[in-house]
Scaffold this active site. Structure first.
Site, mmCIF file in Angstrom:
data_model
loop_
_atom_site.group_PDB
_atom_site.id
_atom_site.type_symbol
_atom_site.label_atom_id
_atom_site.label_comp_id
_atom_site.label_asym_id
_atom_site.label_seq_id
_atom_site.Cartn_x
_atom_site.Cartn_y
_atom_site.Cartn_z
ATOM 1 N N SER A 181 0.837 -1.203 0.000
ATOM 2 C CA SER A 181 0.000 0.000 0.000
ATOM 3 C C SER A 181 0.870 1.250 0.000
ATOM 4 C CB SER A 181 -0.908 0.015 1.232
ATOM 5 O OG SER A 181 -1.545 1.270 1.287
ATOM 6 N N HIS B 123 -0.907 -1.377 -4.253
ATOM 7 C CA HIS B 123 -2.234 -0.972 -3.778
ATOM 8 C C HIS B 123 -2.294 0.552 -3.695
ATOM 9 C CE1 HIS B 123 -5.952 -1.782 -1.434
ATOM 10 N NE2 HIS B 123 -5.609 -0.700 -0.750
ATOM 11 N N ASP C 283 -4.474 3.746 -2.715
ATOM 12 C CA ASP C 283 -5.625 4.170 -1.914
ATOM 13 C C ASP C 283 -6.108 5.545 -2.340
ATOM 14 O OD1 ASP C 283 -6.090 2.058 0.085
ATOM 15 O OD2 ASP C 283 -4.013 2.477 0.629
ATOM 16 N N MET D 92 -8.678 8.480 -1.767
ATOM 17 C CA MET D 92 -9.593 9.002 -0.735
ATOM 18 C C MET D 92 -10.016 10.416 -1.098
ATOM 19 S SD MET D 92 -7.430 7.849 2.577
ATOM 20 C CE MET D 92 -6.939 6.148 2.852
ATOM 21 N N HIS E 271 -7.905 1.184 -5.036
ATOM 22 C CA HIS E 271 -8.934 1.035 -3.995
ATOM 23 C C HIS E 271 -9.642 2.379 -3.852
ATOM 24 C CE1 HIS E 271 -9.666 0.299 0.618
ATOM 25 N NE2 HIS E 271 -10.782 0.353 -0.071
ATOM 26 N N MET F 277 -11.883 4.782 -2.275
ATOM 27 C CA MET F 277 -12.659 5.127 -1.068
ATOM 28 C C MET F 277 -13.271 6.490 -1.344
ATOM 29 S SD MET F 277 -9.909 3.790 1.708
ATOM 30 C CE MET F 277 -8.633 3.735 0.460
ATOM 31 N N MET G 172 -12.227 -4.877 4.537
ATOM 32 C CA MET G 172 -11.494 -3.897 5.343
ATOM 33 C C MET G 172 -11.355 -4.452 6.754
ATOM 34 S SD MET G 172 -10.616 -1.496 3.361
ATOM 35 C CE MET G 172 -9.765 -0.571 4.638
ATOM 36 N N ASP H 66 -7.303 -5.685 4.193
ATOM 37 C CA ASP H 66 -6.645 -4.373 4.144
ATOM 38 C C ASP H 66 -6.789 -3.641 5.476
ATOM 39 O OD1 ASP H 66 -5.610 -1.925 3.411
ATOM 40 O OD2 ASP H 66 -7.174 -1.439 1.952
#
Ligand code: DX5
Ligand code: ZN
Length: 222
Positions: free
Chosen positions: A10, A35, A37, A39, A68, A70, A142, A180
């Site tokens: 990540s 990975h 992330d 956001m 991913h 979010m 998660m 994760d």
């Protein structure tokens, strides 16, 4: 033979001022996936980075990008993240109010040439994602509440993992089961024995003096 556990590094825990060299480092250390992330400050209380950063990493590594999301309104950004080089795009079921929309989103991700994944937060029951198991390539459980790296693993999520693994095996679905949040050697063992086959790892890798050794140890968990 049981296939090896995969490690998805990540990037949230990397040094953002030197992303390219950190990506190179995790690749050389043996990570299987990268990975990413994403956001938006709405779906979660944090803002990370967007498609331009993802795009800038293309060409710096041949590690598959696992994005991913979010974010709210994930449908608005699928194409952009696909064009930025994502191989897998995972959205949150909590960001989709209507189940019909989730089915559409899965189609959209496939149409954009990516593998679809669905993620669920610790309090979300697996009944929310059950109808989509045959249409996705990945379920991301998660194991912390999303938003920040470095949090403690929530062990009550193991029950969901076990249940999902049973369903996937019984129905012979070709779905990866990924965890994760808060993954280290100890929590990874619990997650793998509960049925996970991909581990997202941030802090535990990037704070290590020997990333290669840590990745190898995680990949060897049975
Ligand atoms: C949290 C993110 C994770 C995070 C994991 O919302 O989805 O991918 O980077 O970080 P660690 O491994 O530090 O818990
Ligand atoms: Zn993540």
């Amino acid at each position: 033979m049981k296939s090896k556990v995969k490690v998805s590094a990540s990037l949230l825990a990397a040094d953002f001022s030197q992303l390219a060299s950190d990506v190179k480092m995790v690749k050389e250390a043996g990570a299987d996936l990268l990975h990413l992330d994403i956001m938006d400050g709405h779906f979660v209380n944090n803002i990370s980075f967007g498609p331009e950063i993802v795009r800038s990493l293309q060409g710096k590594t041949n590690l598959p990008f696992e994005t991913h999301l979010m974010i709210e309104n994930p449908q608005r950004y699928i194409k952009e993240f696909a064009e930025a080089g994502s191989r897998i795009i995972t959205f949150h079921i909590e960001a989709v109010k209507n189940p019909k929309k989730a089915a559409k989103l899965i189609k959209l991700i496939k149409k954009a040439g990516c593998s679809p994944g669905i993620s669920l937060n610790p309090p979300t029951p697996i009944s929310r994602i059950k109808p989509f198991l045959k249409n996705v390539d990945l379920i991301l459980i998660m194991t912390v509440n999303p938003g920040f790296g470095g949090q403690e693993f929530i062990s009550s999520t193991l029950r969901k993992l076990r249940e999902l693994r049973k369903i996937i095996n019984r129905k012979k679905f070709r779905v990866d089961l990924e965890v994760d949040g808060g993954i280290n050697q100890e929590t990874a063992k619990m997650a793998v024995s509960a049925g996970a086959n991909i581990l997202v790892v941030g802090t535990y890798l990037f704070q290590s003096e020997n990333i290669k050794e840590r990745i190898e140890e995680l990949q060897c968990i049975e």
